[in-house]
Motif scaffolding. Structure first.
Motif, PDB file in Angstrom:
ATOM      1  N   MET A  85      -8.167   4.537   3.844  1.00 25.34           N
ATOM      2  CA  MET A  85      -6.980   4.924   4.605  1.00 25.34           C
ATOM      3  C   MET A  85      -7.251   6.176   5.437  1.00 25.34           C
ATOM      4  O   MET A  85      -6.774   6.288   6.573  1.00 25.34           O
ATOM      5  CB  MET A  85      -5.808   5.160   3.664  1.00 25.34           C
ATOM      6  N   LYS A  86      -8.019   7.117   4.886  1.00 26.44           N
ATOM      7  CA  LYS A  86      -8.336   8.324   5.641  1.00 26.44           C
ATOM      8  C   LYS A  86      -9.261   8.025   6.816  1.00 26.44           C
ATOM      9  O   LYS A  86      -9.143   8.634   7.884  1.00 26.44           O
ATOM     10  CB  LYS A  86      -8.949   9.372   4.708  1.00 26.44           C
ATOM     11  N   MET A  87     -10.173   7.057   6.606  1.00 25.94           N
ATOM     12  CA  MET A  87     -11.034   6.639   7.714  1.00 25.94           C
ATOM     13  C   MET A  87     -10.203   5.979   8.803  1.00 25.94           C
ATOM     14  O   MET A  87     -10.423   6.208   9.999  1.00 25.94           O
ATOM     15  CB  MET A  87     -12.099   5.675   7.198  1.00 25.94           C
ATOM     16  N   GLN A  88      -9.232   5.149   8.389  1.00 25.89           N
ATOM     17  CA  GLN A  88      -8.346   4.511   9.358  1.00 25.89           C
ATOM     18  C   GLN A  88      -7.550   5.549  10.142  1.00 25.89           C
ATOM     19  O   GLN A  88      -7.350   5.415  11.347  1.00 25.89           O
ATOM     20  CB  GLN A  88      -7.396   3.554   8.644  1.00 25.89           C
TER      21      GLN A  88
ATOM     22  N   TRP B  42      -3.914   7.141  -1.737  1.00 30.62           N
ATOM     23  CA  TRP B  42      -3.476   5.787  -1.402  1.00 30.62           C
ATOM     24  C   TRP B  42      -4.019   4.754  -2.386  1.00 30.62           C
ATOM     25  O   TRP B  42      -5.180   4.829  -2.786  1.00 30.62           O
ATOM     26  CB  TRP B  42      -3.942   5.409  -0.002  1.00 30.62           C
ATOM     27  N   VAL B  43      -3.168   3.800  -2.753  1.00 32.56           N
ATOM     28  CA  VAL B  43      -3.604   2.661  -3.552  1.00 32.56           C
ATOM     29  C   VAL B  43      -3.136   1.370  -2.886  1.00 32.56           C
ATOM     30  O   VAL B  43      -2.138   1.356  -2.157  1.00 32.56           O
ATOM     31  CB  VAL B  43      -3.062   2.712  -5.000  1.00 32.56           C
TER      32      VAL B  43
ATOM     33  N   GLY C 144       0.009  -6.928 -12.388  1.00 33.41           N
ATOM     34  CA  GLY C 144      -0.413  -6.417 -11.091  1.00 33.41           C
ATOM     35  C   GLY C 144      -1.623  -5.516 -11.192  1.00 33.41           C
ATOM     36  O   GLY C 144      -2.049  -5.128 -12.286  1.00 33.41           O
ATOM     37  N   THR C 145      -2.196  -5.189 -10.046  1.00 35.65           N
ATOM     38  CA  THR C 145      -3.382  -4.342  -9.995  1.00 35.65           C
ATOM     39  C   THR C 145      -3.196  -3.216  -8.990  1.00 35.65           C
ATOM     40  O   THR C 145      -2.428  -3.338  -8.028  1.00 35.65           O
ATOM     41  CB  THR C 145      -4.622  -5.160  -9.574  1.00 35.65           C
ATOM     42  N   HIS C 146      -3.889  -2.132  -9.245  1.00 35.07           N
ATOM     43  CA  HIS C 146      -3.965  -1.011  -8.309  1.00 35.07           C
ATOM     44  C   HIS C 146      -5.427  -0.706  -8.032  1.00 35.07           C
ATOM     45  O   HIS C 146      -6.238  -0.660  -8.968  1.00 35.07           O
ATOM     46  CB  HIS C 146      -3.309   0.245  -8.899  1.00 35.07           C
ATOM     47  N   VAL C 147      -5.751  -0.504  -6.767  1.00 40.93           N
ATOM     48  CA  VAL C 147      -7.097  -0.105  -6.381  1.00 40.93           C
ATOM     49  C   VAL C 147      -6.995   1.124  -5.484  1.00 40.93           C
ATOM     50  O   VAL C 147      -6.147   1.176  -4.582  1.00 40.93           O
ATOM     51  CB  VAL C 147      -7.821  -1.249  -5.635  1.00 40.93           C
ATOM     52  N   ASN C 148      -7.820   2.103  -5.744  1.00 36.78           N
ATOM     53  CA  ASN C 148      -7.833   3.329  -4.941  1.00 36.78           C
ATOM     54  C   ASN C 148      -8.443   3.024  -3.567  1.00 36.78           C
ATOM     55  O   ASN C 148      -9.605   2.646  -3.457  1.00 36.78           O
ATOM     56  CB  ASN C 148      -8.660   4.406  -5.654  1.00 36.78           C
TER      57      ASN C 148
ATOM     58  N   GLU D  92       0.858  -1.179   0.000  1.00 38.51           N
ATOM     59  CA  GLU D  92       0.000   0.000   0.000  1.00 38.51           C
ATOM     60  C   GLU D  92       0.894   1.228   0.000  1.00 38.51           C
ATOM     61  O   GLU D  92       1.846   1.299   0.774  1.00 38.51           O
ATOM     62  CB  GLU D  92      -0.923   0.003   1.227  1.00 38.51           C
ATOM     63  N   PHE D  93       0.600   2.174  -0.881  1.00 35.84           N
ATOM     64  CA  PHE D  93       1.441   3.355  -0.987  1.00 35.84           C
ATOM     65  C   PHE D  93       0.648   4.502  -1.615  1.00 35.84           C
ATOM     66  O   PHE D  93      -0.476   4.309  -2.093  1.00 35.84           O
ATOM     67  CB  PHE D  93       2.697   3.064  -1.815  1.00 35.84           C
ATOM     68  N   ARG D  94       1.264   5.682  -1.629  1.00 32.25           N
ATOM     69  CA  ARG D  94       0.620   6.868  -2.185  1.00 32.25           C
ATOM     70  C   ARG D  94       1.186   7.189  -3.571  1.00 32.25           C
ATOM     71  O   ARG D  94       2.399   7.108  -3.778  1.00 32.25           O
ATOM     72  CB  ARG D  94       0.847   8.057  -1.252  1.00 32.25           C
ATOM     73  N   LEU D  95       0.285   7.527  -4.488  1.00 34.55           N
ATOM     74  CA  LEU D  95       0.667   7.944  -5.833  1.00 34.55           C
ATOM     75  C   LEU D  95       0.268   9.409  -6.049  1.00 34.55           C
ATOM     76  O   LEU D  95      -0.708   9.883  -5.460  1.00 34.55           O
ATOM     77  CB  LEU D  95      -0.008   7.068  -6.888  1.00 34.55           C
TER      78      LEU D  95
END
Length: 323
Positions: A130-133, A101-102, A121-125, A89-92
């Protein structure tokens, strides 16, 4: 184009079908060809033609610098065969300049001469999640701060001890390669593991001499007293149970339930060792602090008896770093 050469495995689509938009990337590690799907590009506000052909250099410019540094060992472990799948998980960086975050997953689908060839591979927004966490994390830390204030009013030593145990627990957890979630759990549990001591009379808590049998029984109640308080809160992990078990020992000699080995949560086992380390390295009214060498000797003698070997080994790495 890589996409036209290979049919995207259905498994990739199944993994993320419940999340909605899926960005897919393809990489031929032999030829160096890299390509992203239209969905992948649109997450960042681009059209695929603006970013294709993709390259490692282009991707490094899109990922947040902090996440790039953190991701490098994960990527290396994947391509070297140490991990069967890639998960991160990382920020783009969006075209408009902000980061989001994706969640990324990947698998090697073909090999050539023992080298990875086709990687998909796959990326999901996951920015909203993440902001809720992060919001929940902030709320949790507010609760911890409130409890810490209660403890401080009772006993200043206990407050500083909790801070030390929390920090030492996280360091041990890092040496054990625990996840960020486990480390956050250790930090919070370390701060609250002695919360139940607010119930202990000050004359017992700060007694300079040896406790009587009755006084010791009162002290032993603190782990369950903390459990009773914390079980009313939903922290998203078993905080109350972790705190209840931090005086358990793998040989069954601990309290309050005499648990053994795997019956004790790993977080509780880590806090138990961190608790011992800080107690020995701190001056108390009834004794002077011990040296790091003495703490190391104690842990080694307790390994596989009171404390789990993997936890002790991680703690020894931390203590050797301090020397």
């Amino acid at each position: 184009m890589i996409e036209s050469k290979y049919k995207t495995p259905d498994l990739i689509l199944d993994i993320y079908s419940e999340f909605g938009q899926i960005g897919i990337w393809y990489c031929d590690k032999i030829t160096g060809e890299e390509e992203i799907s239209e969905e992948w590009a649109s997450m960042l506000g681009y059209q695929a033609c603006e970013l294709n052909p993709m390259s490692d250099k282009k991707f490094a410019e899109l990922i947040h610098p902090e996440d790039l540094e953190r991701s490098e060992p994960i990527i290396h472990a994947f391509y070297s065969g140490q991990r069967l799948t890639y998960e991160n998980e990382f920020r783009l960086k969006h075209k408009d300049g902000y980061y989001f975050w994706v969640s990324s997953k990947a698998k090697i689908y073909s090999w050539q001469e023992n080298r990875p060839k086709l990687v998909i591979g796959t990326h999901v927004n996951i920015d909203r999640q993440m902001k809720m966490q992060e919001k929940l994390k902030t709320q949790t830390h507010s609760i911890v701060a409130a409890f810490s204030k209660v403890i401080e009013l009772k006993d200043m030593y206990t407050k500083s001890h909790l801070e030390n145990v929390a920090n030492i627990s996280v360091k041990i957890g890092r040496y054990m390669n625990l996840s960020d979630l486990n480390l956050e759990c250790l930090y919070i549990a370390g701060h609250l593991h002695d919360l139940g001591k607010v119930q202990i009379p000050k004359e017992i808590l700060n007694k300079t001499g040896k406790l009587t049998a009755d006084e010791y029984e009162i002290v032993k109640k603190h782990s369950n007293d903390a459990f009773v308080i914390l079980k009313e809160f939903d922290f998203g992990f078993p905080l109350a149970t972790i705190v209840r078990q931090h005086h358990e020992r793998i040989d069954g000699s601990g309290y309050p339930d005499g648990l053994r080995k795997s019956e004790i949560l790993i977080e509780s086992q880590i806090i138990a060792v961190a608790d011992t380390i800080d107690a020995m390295l701190t001056d108390r009214p009834y004794r002077s602090k011990r040296s790091i060498e003495e703490v190391i000797e104690t842990l080694i003698s307790s390994k596989n008896i009171e404390f789990d070997a993997s936890v002790v080994n991680a703690a020894l790495s931390y203590l050797n770093y301090l020397r």
